[in-house]
Enzyme design. Structure first.
Site, PDB file in Angstrom:
ATOM      1  N   LEU A  30     -31.357   3.527  51.506  1.00  0.00           N
ATOM      2  CA  LEU A  30     -30.425   3.065  51.039  1.00  0.00           C
ATOM      3  C   LEU A  30     -29.318   2.183  51.462  1.00  0.00           C
ATOM      4  O   LEU A  30     -29.517   1.770  52.381  1.00  0.00           O
ATOM      5  CB  LEU A  30     -29.593   4.219  50.577  1.00  0.00           C
ATOM      6  CG  LEU A  30     -29.294   5.373  50.654  1.00  0.00           C
ATOM      7  CD1 LEU A  30     -28.535   7.083  51.009  1.00  0.00           C
ATOM      8  CD2 LEU A  30     -30.420   5.894  48.909  1.00  0.00           C
ATOM      9  N   HIS A  34     -26.166   2.000  46.372  1.00  0.00           N
ATOM     10  CA  HIS A  34     -26.715   3.123  46.370  1.00  0.00           C
ATOM     11  C   HIS A  34     -25.430   3.909  46.374  1.00  0.00           C
ATOM     12  O   HIS A  34     -24.738   4.809  46.169  1.00  0.00           O
ATOM     13  CB  HIS A  34     -27.671   3.625  47.329  1.00  0.00           C
ATOM     14  CG  HIS A  34     -29.069   3.728  46.889  1.00  0.00           C
ATOM     15  ND1 HIS A  34     -29.580   2.202  47.602  1.00  0.00           N
ATOM     16  CD2 HIS A  34     -29.854   3.841  46.117  1.00  0.00           C
ATOM     17  CE1 HIS A  34     -29.996   2.335  47.099  1.00  0.00           C
ATOM     18  NE2 HIS A  34     -30.851   2.866  45.987  1.00  0.00           N
ATOM     19  N   LYS A 147     -28.297  -1.600  37.835  1.00  0.00           N
ATOM     20  CA  LYS A 147     -29.418  -2.843  38.206  1.00  0.00           C
ATOM     21  C   LYS A 147     -30.897  -2.641  37.364  1.00  0.00           C
ATOM     22  O   LYS A 147     -31.912  -3.257  37.248  1.00  0.00           O
ATOM     23  CB  LYS A 147     -29.549  -2.599  39.599  1.00  0.00           C
ATOM     24  CG  LYS A 147     -31.157  -2.555  40.420  1.00  0.00           C
ATOM     25  CD  LYS A 147     -31.247  -4.071  40.864  1.00  0.00           C
ATOM     26  CE  LYS A 147     -32.380  -4.689  41.121  1.00  0.00           C
ATOM     27  NZ  LYS A 147     -33.308  -3.660  41.364  1.00  0.00           N
ATOM     28  N   GLN A 151     -33.412   1.570  32.795  1.00  0.00           N
ATOM     29  CA  GLN A 151     -33.901   2.644  33.201  1.00  0.00           C
ATOM     30  C   GLN A 151     -32.803   3.362  32.363  1.00  0.00           C
ATOM     31  O   GLN A 151     -32.392   5.012  32.109  1.00  0.00           O
ATOM     32  CB  GLN A 151     -34.062   2.691  34.638  1.00  0.00           C
ATOM     33  CG  GLN A 151     -33.630   4.477  35.652  1.00  0.00           C
ATOM     34  CD  GLN A 151     -34.517   4.946  36.717  1.00  0.00           C
ATOM     35  OE1 GLN A 151     -35.065   4.497  37.023  1.00  0.00           O
ATOM     36  NE2 GLN A 151     -33.000   4.181  37.491  1.00  0.00           N
ATOM     37  N   SER A 183     -31.533  -4.356  46.887  1.00  0.00           N
ATOM     38  CA  SER A 183     -32.392  -3.682  46.064  1.00  0.00           C
ATOM     39  C   SER A 183     -33.113  -3.235  46.889  1.00  0.00           C
ATOM     40  O   SER A 183     -33.126  -3.705  48.484  1.00  0.00           O
ATOM     41  CB  SER A 183     -33.089  -4.146  45.119  1.00  0.00           C
ATOM     42  OG  SER A 183     -34.332  -3.863  45.280  1.00  0.00           O
TER      43      SER A 183
HETATM   44  P1  AMP Z   1     -33.692   3.387  43.610  1.00  0.00           P
HETATM   45  O1  AMP Z   1     -33.542   4.311  45.201  1.00  0.00           O
HETATM   46  O2  AMP Z   1     -34.186   2.298  43.581  1.00  0.00           O
HETATM   47  O3  AMP Z   1     -34.503   4.225  42.517  1.00  0.00           O
HETATM   48  O4  AMP Z   1     -32.112   3.783  42.927  1.00  0.00           O
HETATM   49  C1  AMP Z   1     -31.207   4.787  42.648  1.00  0.00           C
HETATM   50  C2  AMP Z   1     -30.287   4.360  42.298  1.00  0.00           C
HETATM   51  O5  AMP Z   1     -29.319   3.449  42.233  1.00  0.00           O
HETATM   52  C3  AMP Z   1     -30.391   3.852  40.830  1.00  0.00           C
HETATM   53  O6  AMP Z   1     -29.745   4.566  40.011  1.00  0.00           O
HETATM   54  C4  AMP Z   1     -30.473   1.800  40.497  1.00  0.00           C
HETATM   55  O7  AMP Z   1     -30.263   2.042  39.283  1.00  0.00           O
HETATM   56  C5  AMP Z   1     -28.541   2.372  41.525  1.00  0.00           C
HETATM   57  N1  AMP Z   1     -28.944   1.095  42.091  1.00  0.00           N
HETATM   58  C6  AMP Z   1     -30.083   0.356  43.227  1.00  0.00           C
HETATM   59  N2  AMP Z   1     -30.020  -0.453  43.790  1.00  0.00           N
HETATM   60  C7  AMP Z   1     -28.392  -0.699  42.235  1.00  0.00           C
HETATM   61  C8  AMP Z   1     -27.457  -1.540  43.146  1.00  0.00           C
HETATM   62  N3  AMP Z   1     -27.891  -3.139  43.597  1.00  0.00           N
HETATM   63  N4  AMP Z   1     -25.923  -2.273  42.344  1.00  0.00           N
HETATM   64  C9  AMP Z   1     -25.965  -0.642  41.620  1.00  0.00           C
HETATM   65  N5  AMP Z   1     -27.300   0.154  41.830  1.00  0.00           N
HETATM   66  C10 AMP Z   1     -27.864   0.711  42.440  1.00  0.00           C
END
Ligand code: AMP
Length: 273
Positions: A30, A34, A147, A151, A183
């Site tokens: 995270l 997140h 981001k 999706q 990310s």
């Molecule tokens: P992930 O853990 O990469 O699957 O991401 C989980 C959630 O967090 C998803 O809805 C992503 O789009 C969101 N997320 C990831 N990185 C960012 C970011 N930099 N800004 C906003 N939301 C994010």
């Protein structure tokens, strides 16, 4: 914050809370992006349930799955500090008690474009895990980051077709000071790579001002290549179906979308314009 592994315990705990549930699905490792989703849930007054589950079905590449960063302890303390109500960390058996069934969601052209074409099976994996997680968590609202723009469009279809009572909330991309979109995969970049990767957002920003998109997209791809960033796609697309456009005037709702590799790490970003 309560850490819960079993779906039945989650159901019991949420029942006792007797509040509307705001659900933030994640794959862990995270960061502030997140946490911004969590804050949006808290601002809505939700009982905030964050899940951490690295979903094997959405990885089309076994190496990518093996290398995906995992840091549950750090995740847990970050969420505790940020005031999450529940951290849900289900096992694969809990999420997929029997072999997963096809989601049956109609994505149309969205399924085959961009991420859909470069990561075959990825969106079907996302649909399957979310179908399962939404059923287990029973949220009123679910929070997603812009981001992952495509999706978001896919999840919108899932919700329209299978969970029509669920409200979807989309949260703007959180960036480092350099502009680089936060990310989990950034952890795999060297300090130099982190610096170089900020060029992606700089190019998206300058493209959003371009008068002639076609040549500008080509020039940006070349600029990125000079820095060692290998572009998989860099396109202007119309929303919500992400069909490519050649001229900004073709669509009201549009975005510049990028995917590519730096130091062997796959990075994506986008900019609404
Ligand atoms: P992930 O853990 O990469 O699957 O991401 C989980 C959630 O967090 C998803 O809805 C992503 O789009 C969101 N997320 C990831 N990185 C960012 C970011 N930099 N800004 C906003 N939301 C994010």
């Amino acid at each position: 914050m309560k850490v819960i592994q079993s779906a039945s315990e989650l159901a019991q705990f949420c029942l006792e809370a007797n509040r509307e549930i705001g659900f933030v699905p994640t794959m862990g490792a995270l960061h502030e992006g997140h946490l911004e989703l969590l804050r949006a849930a808290q601002a809505a007054g939700d009982f905030a349930v964050v899940s951490v589950f690295v979903n094997p079905l959405q990885f089309n590449n076994a190496q990518d799955l093996a290398k995906y960063p995992r840091s549950l302890e750090a995740d847990s303390s970050m969420l505790e500090k940020a005031g999450a109500d529940v951290l849900f960390v289900p096992s694969a058996e809990e999420v997929y008690p029997s072999s997963p069934m096809a989601s049956g969601v109609e994505l149309g052209e969205l399924a085959n474009r961009l991420e859909g074409s470069f990561r075959p099976g990825h969106f079907e994996g996302v649909l399957q895990v979310l179908t399962r997680l939404f059923s287990l968590v029973q949220p009123t609202r679910a929070y997603f980051g812009q981001k992952d723009l495509q999706q978001c469009m896919v999840v919108r279809k899932l919700i329209e077709q299978k969970f029509s009572a669920l409200q979807m909330v989309t949260v703007p991309t959180v960036r480092a000071q350099s502009g680089l979109a936060l990310s989990s995969r950034n952890q795999r970049l060297s300090p130099q790579g982190l610096d170089t990767a900020s060029a992606i957002y700089q190019q998206l920003k300058s493209l959003s001002q371009a008068l002639e998109l076609g040549p500008a997209l080509e020039a940006s791809t070349e600029q990125l290549a000079l820095l060692g960033i290998e572009t998989e796609y860099l396109q202007a697309v119309a929303l919500p179906d992400m069909n490519p456009i050649d001229h900004a005037e073709e669509s009201e709702e549009k975005a510049l979308v990028f995917a590519g590799y730096l130091e062997g790490v796959r990075l994506i970003d986008n900019l609404l314009f």
